[in-house]
Enzyme design. Structure first.
Site, PDB file in Angstrom:
ATOM      1  N   LEU A 756       0.830  -1.197   0.000  1.00 15.69           N
ATOM      2  CA  LEU A 756       0.000   0.000   0.000  1.00 15.69           C
ATOM      3  C   LEU A 756       0.868   1.253   0.000  1.00 15.69           C
ATOM      4  CD1 LEU A 756      -2.689  -1.124   2.591  1.00 15.69           C
ATOM      5  CD2 LEU A 756      -2.955  -0.976   0.124  1.00 15.69           C
ATOM      6  N   ASP A 869       7.940  -4.561 -13.939  1.00 13.47           N
ATOM      7  CA  ASP A 869       6.498  -4.365 -13.764  1.00 13.47           C
ATOM      8  C   ASP A 869       6.055  -3.036 -14.369  1.00 13.47           C
ATOM      9  OD1 ASP A 869       3.968  -5.120 -13.029  1.00 13.47           O
ATOM     10  OD2 ASP A 869       4.144  -4.480 -10.948  1.00 13.47           O
TER      11      ASP A 869
END
Length: 1021
Positions: A756, A869
């Site tokens: 997060l 990514d």
């Protein structure tokens, strides 16, 4: 006597041969050749197995025995050499895993006849001197990473083969290419980045038999001089931007056997010259702009074996003279404007195996004559207005060799026949989707034991799903979604053998045409080039199924997609589902499931899409690398869930009555525990005190342990800041906790791939983003610190800067510079209010910035960094919409839960390059592939993949490529940004994106090429 002479001759010949062999083995390198080989070796990044390299004494001189080298004596070559040394004539080093540069010293091997370096990883440019070896006959540099302009000064009078296939050469093909190649037989320049037109001088290669110019950026028309190449047997021009009419002079190429001009912009009529091309067996002209009727000479060609005219605007009736076309095996006429009926004489083409008539409006039935079509193996009538499914199946069952049958978007609202006598014994692929068919899953399908792929989705089928489907041992793809099935999920589906283990994997059929799936009037289609492109899947979504989810689904270790969305399923989610270790998509949303979400699901390391929304679930949402990346929408509609994606979890207070009763029942246990704890504590304190006194009396203090303890204590309280010139400006963990309200959910601004992200305002007013890496990072503190410090040194205007880090409980906190405008993903896919979305100029600027950031990571940063990514949510935007790459290098800080998943495989569904499915090594070209997907997002405004959607294009890449082959690029672009002023620029970016998405990694551009190409695109005002 004659026999004796023969024996004597044989003995003498054998003796001479032995002498030659011995002499050959004893040859040593000419001193100049030895120096040339030494220079070649020094240009490589590692030594060659079988070469006797010795740093102290240079090379062993007996190089003629080295692997890949062939020598001849100087005398046999007619050279004046008193030492009779061995001269290197062949350098055969293909597939040796070589990397580095091709040294110019190779040009000093002046007797070299063969230079074969194919399938290595050599890079850099080609020295002009290499193209002046007068004795060179074969130059094979194919499948490497060579780049730059191809030398224009070529003098290779002995050359027969020039092969630079699959490299990164760019610029014009030299106009003088054929001026000094009198003996050339093969020229292969395919799969590079050559642009401009085919040079007129190509006609000077009069002896060439193979000319490969495919997959470049060539434009313009075919020069007339090319049709003078009378020896040409193979002409490969596919995947370029060639245009204009195809000249009737094509007929002069009388030796032509293979002609591929597909995926260009040729227009007009196909010339009627095929009777003159009586050796032509392969002709592919698909995806062009040809119109008019099929040439009669083509319909009567005796030599043609494969004929593909798919995706043009050809018209008229389909006519094939099967009496003449005795060699025809594959016929693809799909996506044209043909009219009339299906040719009934096709079974007379006795070798014809595959037919694709998709998107041809026949408005007819399958001819009765097809009962005699014994050679047929693959047939597609997708979206061809075919009628009478009962008749079609009754006729086609007689095709004993039929393995693939696609009938999508036909037979509207008819009834799927249930005649038990129907038999398709060899059928492997059956797709009858989007037909609004009524009826049930027919029993006759159980007579197809070889069935691998069954798609009956988007119909109106009813009843229960038959248990016998689980007995189809080869079935790996089952789509029964969007029907009206009732009852329980058959338990037998949990034991489908092809989904249980790789040992039961089946070989997929490979017809020569693409599949189109789930295409109807509401949405675009999803294309698969082969049945093997379909992911192993069970999709039963959008039905009325009830009962529970079988725990034994966890045995399906090869399953990639399980979609049970929008049914009436109840009960708990089985913890055993964590056994589906290959699972990428799990959608259980919109059911009546209860209980908690099993924590074991965090073991599904490949899980990229997950939803349990709108059920009756309760309890904490599991935490872990994958679960922290799922959006809140994956869990919404479950009032009992709590955690980071829902309301915070609290310990529920017991009612007074319940507490009192429990207290009375357990009071004796509590007293006993308290007394025992007290006595134990006294004992431990006594022992501890004795140990401390003993150690102090000896004066022993371990300085290393003390330093470690101090470091851990410091790390837990302070924040390590990088690039902080003001030593008095320190930051503490307390400051972090205050600025995030102790990581309150209200401060979450993102769910990155590794944890997060929280917004924080530091005491000095600076805004930062704090990424919380939850759980064990798999590294010791010192290793983690070393990795983080390496990442902090990556400084570029298009990177999100890592400012510092610290420890918090069991988590690691990374502090980044804050980006005011959030992620590109938000602006493209989530923003619904406020000002309009990003305009074209801004999108192009974002693409350029992201490319520059990626190029820095790959080529300038020390050490070089693989991102692993790349995606739109990892491209953050400043207040002026400058692109910044985020999350680079984090894959090295995180270890997934399962040991079989390496950090190299970190990625997001829709962005992962195809080769990552077969190998466990991430590459720079893998990052380039993901960047290509981002370019498509910028152009289309669409997400790369949404497998859970019942309609629409699930796979952005397949959809774009299909639209591109159909010349419908204008329909690809986001309507918000598309206009004629920017059309050319957008087409250029689309071309760059498609280059990035090449299936072969070596064909993809480097990041430096991306930067150059994007910078050279002029934006219209």
């Amino acid at each position: 006597m004659g026999v004796l002479r023969v024996y004597v001759i044989l003995i003498l010949v054998g003796f001479c041969v032995q002498i030659v062999v011995v002499n050959s083995q004893n040859l040593t390198c000419n001193s100049n050749d030895l120096k040339a080989l030494e220079g070649f070796m020094r240009g490589l990044e590692s030594s060659i197995d079988g070469w006797k390299w010795n740093e102290s004494s240079s090379f062993s001189s007996n190089c003629c025995d080295w692997v890949g080298i062939s020598c001849k004596s100087s005398v046999s070559l007619g050279l004046d050499d008193v030492n009779e040394s061995g001269r290197v004539v062949e350098l055969e080093l293909g597939r040796r895993k070589l990397s580095g540069k091709l040294s110019e010293s190779v040009a000093k091997l002046d007797q070299l006849k063969v230079l074969n370096l194919t399938h290595n990883s050599l890079s850099g440019s080609i020295a002009a001197s290499l193209l002046n070896l007068s004795n060179l006959e074969v130059l094979d540099l194919s499948s490497n990473d060579f780049s730059g302009l191809f030398p224009s000064l070529i003098n290779l009078p002995s050359l027969r083969v020039l092969n630079v296939y699959e490299n990164s050469f760019h610029g014009l093909i030299p106009a003088s290419l054929c001026n000094n190649l009198p003996r050339i037989r093969e020229i292969d320049l395919a799969m590079n980045y050559f642009d401009g037109s085919i040079p007129v001088g190509i006609g000077n290669c009069s002896s060439v038999e193979y000319l490969g110019l495919a997959s470049n950026n060539l434009s313009g028309s075919i020069p007339q001089e090319l049709f003078q190449l009378s020896n040409l047997s193979v002409l490969a021009l596919q995947n370029n931007r060639l245009s204009g009419a195809l000249s009737s002079k094509l007929g002069k190429l009388s030796n032509l056997g293979r002609l591929d001009i597909s995926s260009n912009k040729f227009s007009g009529k196909i010339p009627d010259v095929f009777l003159e091309l009586n050796k032509l067996w392969y002709f592919s002209a698909q995806s062009n702009l040809f119109n008019g009727e099929m040439p009669r000479s083509l319909s009567n060609s005796r030599s043609i074996s494969l004929l593909s005219l798919r995706n043009n605007t050809l018209s008229g009736q389909i006519y094939l003279n099967c009496s003449a076309m005795t060699n025809l095996t594959s016929l693809d006429l799909a996506s044209n404007s043909f009219s009339g009926s299906i040719p009934s004489n096709l079974p007379n083409c006795l070798r014809l195996k595959t037919i694709n008539f998709a998107k041809i409006k026949f408005i007819a039935q399958i001819p009765e004559s097809f009962k005699n079509f014994q050679s047929l193996t693959s047939l597609s009538f997708s979206n061809s207005s075919i009628q009478n499914i009962s008749s079609a199946l009754e006729i086609l069952q007689h095709c004993q060799n039929l393995k693939t049958l696609v009938l999508t978007l036909n037979f509207q609202k008819e009834e799927l026949p249930s005649v038990p006598s129907l038999q398709f014994k060899n059928l492997k692929v059956l797709i009858i989707a989007s037909c609004q068919l009524r009826g049930t899953v027919p029993q006759w399908l159980s007579n197809s034991p070889s069935l691998q792929l069954l798609d009956l989705s988007w119909n109106q089928l009813s009843g229960t799903i038959p248990p016998w489907l689980g007995s189809l041992n080869s079935l790996f793809y089952l789509d029964l979604s969007n029907n009206t099935f009732i009852g329980e999920i058959p338990h037998s589906l949990t034991s489908l053998q092809s989904l249980v283990s790789k040992e039961n994997a089946v070989e997929e059929p490979s017809p020569d045409f693409p599949f189109f799936k789930k295409k109807n009037t509401n949405a675009g289609g999803l294309q698969y080039n082969q049945p093997s492109s379909f992911p192993p899947m069970i999709d039963l979504s959008y039905n009325s199924l009830n009962g529970s989810i079988w725990p034994e689904f966890g045995d399906l270790r090869q399953l990639h997609v399980l979609n049970l969305k929008n049914n009436n399923l109840s009960g708990n989610i089985p913890a055993n589902l964590s056994g589906m270790t290959s699972l990428e998509v799990l959608d259980l949303s919109h059911n009546n499931l209860s209980g908690n979400i099993p924590p074991s699901l965090v073991k599904l390391s490949f899980l990229s899409t997950f939803s349990v929304a709108y059920n009756k679930l309760s309890g904490p949402i599991p935490t872990g690398v994958q679960f922290q990346t799922f959006p809140n929408s994956s869990f919404e509609g479950n009032q009992g869930l709590c955690g980071e994606h829902a309301s915070p979890c609290h310990i529920t207070d017991q009612s007074p009555h319940g507490s009192a009763v429990k207290s009375k029942k357990n009071i004796r246990k509590i007293v006993a525990v308290a007394v025992g704890t007290g006595l134990g504590t006294v004992f431990l304190l006594t022992v501890t005190l004795l140990i401390i006194l003993r150690t102090t009396s000896r004066g022993e203090v371990d300085p290393e342990k003390k330093a470690d303890a101090d470091e851990i204590e410091l790390g837990s309280r302070s924040v390590v800041l990088f690039h902080n010139k003001d030593s008095n400006n320190e930051l503490s963990l307390d400051d972090i906790l205050k600025s995030t309200s102790s990581f309150n959910q209200a401060n979450i601004i993102g769910c990155g791939g590794f944890g997060l992200v929280y917004k924080a305002t530091l005491p000095d007013g600076t805004k930062v983003a704090i990424k919380r890496l939850s759980g064990d990072t798999g590294q010791m503190d010192r290793e983690f610190q070393a990795e983080v410090e390496t990442l902090s040194r990556a400084q570029h205007p298009n990177l999100v800067h890592l400012l510092g880090y610290c420890n918090y409980k069991n988590d690691k906190l990374l502090i980044y510079s804050y980006m005011d405008n959030g992620s590109l993903d938000y602006w493209l896919h989530e923003k619904v209010d406020g000002p309009p979305s990003l305009d074209w100029k801004t999108r192009l600027r974002i693409a350029r910035g992201a490319a520059e950031g990626l190029a820095y990571l790959h080529q300038s940063c020390e050490p070089h960094i693989l991102h692993r990514d790349i995606k739109s949510s990892n491209i953050l935007l400043s207040d002026t919409f400058v692109a910044h790459l985020a999350d680079f290098g984090l894959a090295r800080l995180i270890l997934p839960y399962d040991t079989h998943v390496t950090t190299d495989l970190v990625g997001t569904l829709g962005y992962i390059p195809p080769e990552y499915g077969q190998a466990s090594v991430a590459t720079y070209k893998g990052d380039v592939y993901s960047f290509g997907v981002v370019l498509l997002e910028l152009l289309t405004g669409r997400r790369p993949m949404d497998v859970c959607k019942p309609r629409g294009s699930r796979d952005l890449i397949s959809w774009v490529l299909q639209m591109k082959t159909e010349k419908r690029e204008s329909e690809i672009f986001d309507p918000f940004i598309y206009d004629k002023d920017h059309a050319e620029e957008m087409l250029l970016v689309l071309e760059i994106a498609c280059r990035c998405l090449g299936e072969n990694p070596k064909t993809r551009p480097t990041t430096q090429q991306l930067v150059s190409w994007l910078e050279n695109i002029d934006v219209s005002s």
